[in-house]
Design a protein around this motif. Structure first.
Motif, PDB file in Angstrom:
ATOM      1  N   SER A  10       0.830  -1.208   0.000  1.00 47.42           N
ATOM      2  CA  SER A  10       0.000   0.000   0.000  1.00 47.42           C
ATOM      3  C   SER A  10       0.867   1.261   0.000  1.00 47.42           C
ATOM      4  N   MET A  11       1.918   1.240   0.800  1.00 46.59           N
ATOM      5  CA  MET A  11       2.815   2.393   0.851  1.00 46.59           C
ATOM      6  C   MET A  11       3.535   2.584  -0.483  1.00 46.59           C
ATOM      7  N   MET A  12       3.928   1.499  -1.116  1.00 50.02           N
ATOM      8  CA  MET A  12       4.597   1.583  -2.418  1.00 50.02           C
ATOM      9  C   MET A  12       3.650   2.170  -3.467  1.00 50.02           C
ATOM     10  N   LYS A  13       2.400   1.767  -3.415  1.00 51.87           N
ATOM     11  CA  LYS A  13       1.417   2.298  -4.364  1.00 51.87           C
ATOM     12  C   LYS A  13       1.238   3.802  -4.148  1.00 51.87           C
ATOM     13  N   GLN A  14       1.151   4.213  -2.881  1.00 51.73           N
ATOM     14  CA  GLN A  14       1.020   5.637  -2.581  1.00 51.73           C
ATOM     15  C   GLN A  14       2.259   6.400  -3.041  1.00 51.73           C
ATOM     16  N   ALA A  15       3.419   5.832  -2.869  1.00 55.12           N
ATOM     17  CA  ALA A  15       4.659   6.484  -3.293  1.00 55.12           C
ATOM     18  C   ALA A  15       4.670   6.686  -4.810  1.00 55.12           C
ATOM     19  N   GLN A  16       4.192   5.698  -5.557  1.00 55.06           N
ATOM     20  CA  GLN A  16       4.126   5.825  -7.011  1.00 55.06           C
ATOM     21  C   GLN A  16       3.130   6.903  -7.414  1.00 55.06           C
ATOM     22  N   GLU A  17       2.010   6.972  -6.694  1.00 52.89           N
ATOM     23  CA  GLU A  17       1.019   8.011  -6.977  1.00 52.89           C
ATOM     24  C   GLU A  17       1.618   9.388  -6.730  1.00 52.89           C
ATOM     25  N   ILE A  18       2.331   9.518  -5.617  1.00 58.97           N
ATOM     26  CA  ILE A  18       2.958  10.806  -5.294  1.00 58.97           C
ATOM     27  C   ILE A  18       3.957  11.196  -6.371  1.00 58.97           C
ATOM     28  N   GLN A  19       4.756  10.250  -6.819  1.00 58.57           N
ATOM     29  CA  GLN A  19       5.763  10.540  -7.831  1.00 58.57           C
ATOM     30  C   GLN A  19       5.114  11.082  -9.102  1.00 58.57           C
ATOM     31  N   GLY A  20       4.033  10.455  -9.542  1.00 53.88           N
ATOM     32  CA  GLY A  20       3.336  10.930 -10.731  1.00 53.88           C
ATOM     33  C   GLY A  20       2.744  12.314 -10.528  1.00 53.88           C
ATOM     34  N   LYS A  21       2.143  12.523  -9.360  1.00 51.38           N
ATOM     35  CA  LYS A  21       1.522  13.815  -9.074  1.00 51.38           C
ATOM     36  C   LYS A  21       2.572  14.910  -8.893  1.00 51.38           C
ATOM     37  N   MET A  22       3.762  14.539  -8.405  1.00 49.96           N
ATOM     38  CA  MET A  22       4.831  15.521  -8.214  1.00 49.96           C
ATOM     39  C   MET A  22       5.236  16.143  -9.548  1.00 49.96           C
ATOM     40  N   GLY A  23       5.352  15.306 -10.569  1.00 48.51           N
ATOM     41  CA  GLY A  23       5.700  15.813 -11.893  1.00 48.51           C
ATOM     42  C   GLY A  23       4.657  16.783 -12.401  1.00 48.51           C
ATOM     43  N   GLU A  24       3.389  16.415 -12.224  1.00 46.76           N
ATOM     44  CA  GLU A  24       2.294  17.290 -12.640  1.00 46.76           C
ATOM     45  C   GLU A  24       2.314  18.597 -11.845  1.00 46.76           C
ATOM     46  N   MET A  25       2.559  18.470 -10.542  1.00 49.19           N
ATOM     47  CA  MET A  25       2.567  19.653  -9.700  1.00 49.19           C
ATOM     48  C   MET A  25       3.710  20.592 -10.072  1.00 49.19           C
ATOM     49  N   GLN A  26       4.895  20.045 -10.317  1.00 43.65           N
ATOM     50  CA  GLN A  26       6.035  20.878 -10.698  1.00 43.65           C
ATOM     51  C   GLN A  26       5.716  21.660 -11.972  1.00 43.65           C
ATOM     52  N   GLU A  27       5.062  20.996 -12.905  1.00 44.88           N
ATOM     53  CA  GLU A  27       4.686  21.672 -14.148  1.00 44.88           C
ATOM     54  C   GLU A  27       3.661  22.772 -13.874  1.00 44.88           C
ATOM     55  N   SER A  28       2.695  22.490 -13.002  1.00 44.02           N
ATOM     56  CA  SER A  28       1.661  23.491 -12.712  1.00 44.02           C
ATOM     57  C   SER A  28       2.223  24.689 -11.954  1.00 44.02           C
ATOM     58  N   LEU A  29       3.318  24.492 -11.214  1.00 46.90           N
ATOM     59  CA  LEU A  29       3.910  25.601 -10.470  1.00 46.90           C
ATOM     60  C   LEU A  29       4.483  26.676 -11.391  1.00 46.90           C
TER      61      LEU A  29
END
Length: 116
Positions: A10-29
């Motif tokens: 479960s933690m690994m899945k959340q970490a992968q989700e965060i990684q994907g969202k981080m890229g999107e967030m960096q772009e949106s910043l």
């Protein structure tokens, strides 16, 4: 034993989700713009959410005064104010990203990430 593996998965899945969202967030910043000003608005600096200076406006009267030292101080003050606001905006977006996720030390790690 298997419960521990389930938690790890479960933690690994959340970490992968965060990684994907981080890229999107960096772009949106890039599209987040905040302004700092000094000298009652005589110098204005705009910074994006990635702490990059986007623009600077200087009132002509400041330039005409010929006081280079004052202009430098006003610019530094306005830029620092804008950078502070930019870090706050990035931190806020980071908090939205990790809301509901429980990783010990995650918030500290992400706040270090936004200050780079």
């Amino acid at each position: 034993m298997f419960k521990g593996l389930s938690n790890l998965a479960s933690m690994m899945k959340q970490a992968q989700e965060i990684q994907g969202k981080m890229g999107e967030m960096q772009e949106s910043l890039k599209s987040v713009h905040v302004e700092g000003e000094a000298g009652a608005g005589m110098v204005k600096v705009v910074v994006n959410g990635q702490q990059q200076v986007v623009s600077c406006q200087i009132e002509p009267s400041v330039l005409e005064s010929g006081d280079r030292e004052m202009l430098e101080e006003l610019f530094v003050s306005a830029a620092n104010q804008a950078l502070d606001k930019s870090r706050e905006a990035a931190s806020s977006k980071m908090s939205e990203l990790t809301e509901g996720m429980n990783f010990p030390g995650l918030q500290d790690a992400l706040s270090n990430f936004t200050q780079k």
